[in-house]
Design a protein around this motif. Structure first.
Motif, mmCIF file in Angstrom:
data_model
loop_
_atom_site.group_PDB
_atom_site.id
_atom_site.type_symbol
_atom_site.label_atom_id
_atom_site.label_comp_id
_atom_site.label_asym_id
_atom_site.label_seq_id
_atom_site.Cartn_x
_atom_site.Cartn_y
_atom_site.Cartn_z
ATOM 1 N N UNK A 100 0.848 -1.308 -0.039
ATOM 2 C CA UNK A 100 0.122 -0.002 0.086
ATOM 3 C C UNK A 100 0.777 1.337 -0.089
ATOM 4 N N UNK A 101 0.820 1.999 -1.042
ATOM 5 C CA UNK A 101 1.771 3.301 -1.128
ATOM 6 C C UNK A 101 1.358 4.330 0.279
ATOM 7 N N UNK A 102 2.506 4.860 0.710
ATOM 8 C CA UNK A 102 2.300 5.645 1.813
ATOM 9 C C UNK A 102 1.302 7.053 1.600
ATOM 10 N N UNK A 103 1.381 7.337 0.170
ATOM 11 C CA UNK A 103 0.561 8.537 -0.396
ATOM 12 C C UNK A 103 -0.815 8.298 -0.306
ATOM 13 N N UNK A 104 -1.225 7.062 -0.382
ATOM 14 C CA UNK A 104 -2.614 6.521 -0.163
ATOM 15 C C UNK A 104 -3.260 6.925 1.055
ATOM 16 N N UNK A 105 -2.376 7.193 1.956
ATOM 17 C CA UNK A 105 -2.646 7.525 3.519
ATOM 18 C C UNK A 105 -2.773 9.140 3.634
ATOM 19 N N UNK A 106 -2.625 9.879 2.607
ATOM 20 C CA UNK A 106 -2.583 11.361 2.944
ATOM 21 C C UNK A 106 -4.030 11.717 3.150
ATOM 22 N N UNK A 107 -5.123 11.432 2.716
ATOM 23 C CA UNK A 107 -6.641 11.818 3.217
ATOM 24 C C UNK A 107 -6.782 11.534 4.848
ATOM 25 N N UNK A 108 -6.233 10.131 5.020
ATOM 26 C CA UNK A 108 -6.333 9.739 6.387
ATOM 27 C C UNK A 108 -5.501 10.729 7.611
ATOM 28 N N UNK A 109 -4.253 10.784 6.695
ATOM 29 C CA UNK A 109 -3.327 11.853 7.746
ATOM 30 C C UNK A 109 -3.950 13.240 7.984
ATOM 31 N N UNK A 110 -4.417 13.668 6.791
ATOM 32 C CA UNK A 110 -5.083 14.955 6.883
ATOM 33 C C UNK A 110 -6.133 15.108 7.809
ATOM 34 N N UNK A 111 -6.949 13.882 7.637
ATOM 35 C CA UNK A 111 -8.267 14.051 8.340
ATOM 36 C C UNK A 111 -7.856 13.928 10.170
ATOM 37 N N UNK A 112 -6.956 13.019 10.399
ATOM 38 C CA UNK A 112 -6.477 12.991 11.752
ATOM 39 C C UNK A 112 -5.881 14.016 12.295
ATOM 40 N N UNK A 113 -4.793 14.507 11.714
ATOM 41 C CA UNK A 113 -3.809 15.561 11.918
ATOM 42 C C UNK A 113 -3.725 16.891 11.434
ATOM 43 N N UNK A 114 -4.440 17.099 10.309
ATOM 44 C CA UNK A 114 -4.104 18.313 9.492
ATOM 45 C C UNK A 114 -2.806 18.413 9.226
ATOM 46 N N UNK A 115 -2.575 19.867 8.846
ATOM 47 C CA UNK A 115 -1.173 20.178 8.312
ATOM 48 C C UNK A 115 -0.295 20.288 9.579
ATOM 49 N N UNK A 116 0.180 19.127 10.048
ATOM 50 C CA UNK A 116 1.053 19.307 11.250
ATOM 51 C C UNK A 116 2.098 18.088 11.112
ATOM 52 N N UNK A 117 2.870 17.952 12.254
ATOM 53 C CA UNK A 117 3.960 17.262 12.420
ATOM 54 C C UNK A 117 3.560 15.715 12.446
ATOM 55 N N UNK A 118 2.179 15.544 13.023
ATOM 56 C CA UNK A 118 1.535 14.306 13.121
ATOM 57 C C UNK A 118 1.436 13.808 11.591
ATOM 58 N N UNK A 119 1.001 14.456 10.662
ATOM 59 C CA UNK A 119 0.463 13.855 9.270
ATOM 60 C C UNK A 119 1.896 13.294 8.725
ATOM 61 N N UNK A 120 3.052 14.346 9.021
ATOM 62 C CA UNK A 120 4.290 13.728 8.456
ATOM 63 C C UNK A 120 4.847 12.506 9.106
ATOM 64 N N UNK A 121 4.655 12.485 10.328
ATOM 65 C CA UNK A 121 5.028 11.286 10.960
ATOM 66 C C UNK A 121 4.100 9.856 10.608
#
Length: 255
Positions: A100-121
């Protein structure tokens, strides 16, 4: 010296090509400025505090994410490889999640953490985890069965077998996974900042692109490339130091 000379010649040729192409009209200078203009912009950016703050954010996300992914992967890989039957039980899950490509998790990361360090991690840890885990599994599987049976017959505990037999055998594989994960982690850190807008170098590239500062975009891309080279070099040096006892590393250093 010969390798260094060849590298410098290749870099000089690339810079000459990038300088000549827009000036000769082969490409539109609005979209690819001459190399001299990019380097001049880069020199100006290096004097600004904003660039260094952005680099600090990127490197923090890279370092924390890589450390978390490596620690979790090493622990999970050793447990899966050592406990009888556990690797067979988890192989289908690993093979399902790993591609599963990590970029596929971008919507999930945005939903959970928004534009923050959490999304990057989230993206960095997910992408790096599999690089290290697979190598650890290979390393544990490479343990000599005769040595393993001998250690058990001498009454060594499970922890002693892991410490004195499994870990030394797996360490070269772990370092290979760490080297691969370090590059992947940096790529995903910049990608998260570029796509999600998390603070860092990627966000600076996005801002420059949105404002039409094309030379700045290329200058920041050059910075990302230089940091990537530095990351790879640092991990290679760490690998040589940690595996100084390994015959392959000794031959490489001697060569």
């Amino acid at each position: 010296m010969r390798r260094l000379l060849h590298g410098l010649l290749g870099l000089t040729g690339l810079l000459a090509l990038l300088e000549a192409a827009p000036r000769l009209g082969l490409v539109d200078a609005r979209f690819l400025p001459p190399a001299s203009e990019i380097l001049r912009t880069l020199a100006g950016e290096l004097t600004t505090a904003g660039l260094w703050l952005a680099l600090g954010e990127t490197m923090r996300g890279w370092a924390v994410g890589l450390a978390l992914a490596s620690g979790l992967a090493v622990a999970a890989g050793v447990v899966i490889g050592v406990v009888p039957g556990l690797r067979a039980a988890t192989s289908s899950t690993v093979e399902f999640l790993r591609p599963i490509p990590s970029v596929a998790l971008v919507p999930l990361a945005t939903l959970l953490f928004g534009p923050s360090l959490g999304s990057t991690l989230l993206l960095v840890v997910y992408a790096s985890f599999w690089q290290v885990l697979i190598q650890v599994l290979y390393g544990v599987a490479a343990v000599d069965p005769v040595a393993h049976d001998t250690a058990r017959s001498y009454g060594l505990s499970a922890w002693s077998r892991v410490r004195h037999l499994v870990w030394p055998t797996s360490l070269p594989y772990v370092m290979t996974g760490l080297r691969l994960a370090a590059a992947v982690a940096f790529i995903l850190a910049v990608t998260a900042e570029l796509v999600i807008g998390s603070p860092g170098l990627g966000a600076e590239i996005q801002v420059a692109q949105s404002s039409g500062a094309v030379p700045t975009v290329y200058a920041l891309i050059v910075v990302a490339g230089l940091i990537g080279i530095g990351v790879n070099t640092a991990v290679r040096l760490l690998e040589r130091r940690v595996l100084a006892w390994h015959p392959a590393v000794r031959e490489e250093v001697a060569g």
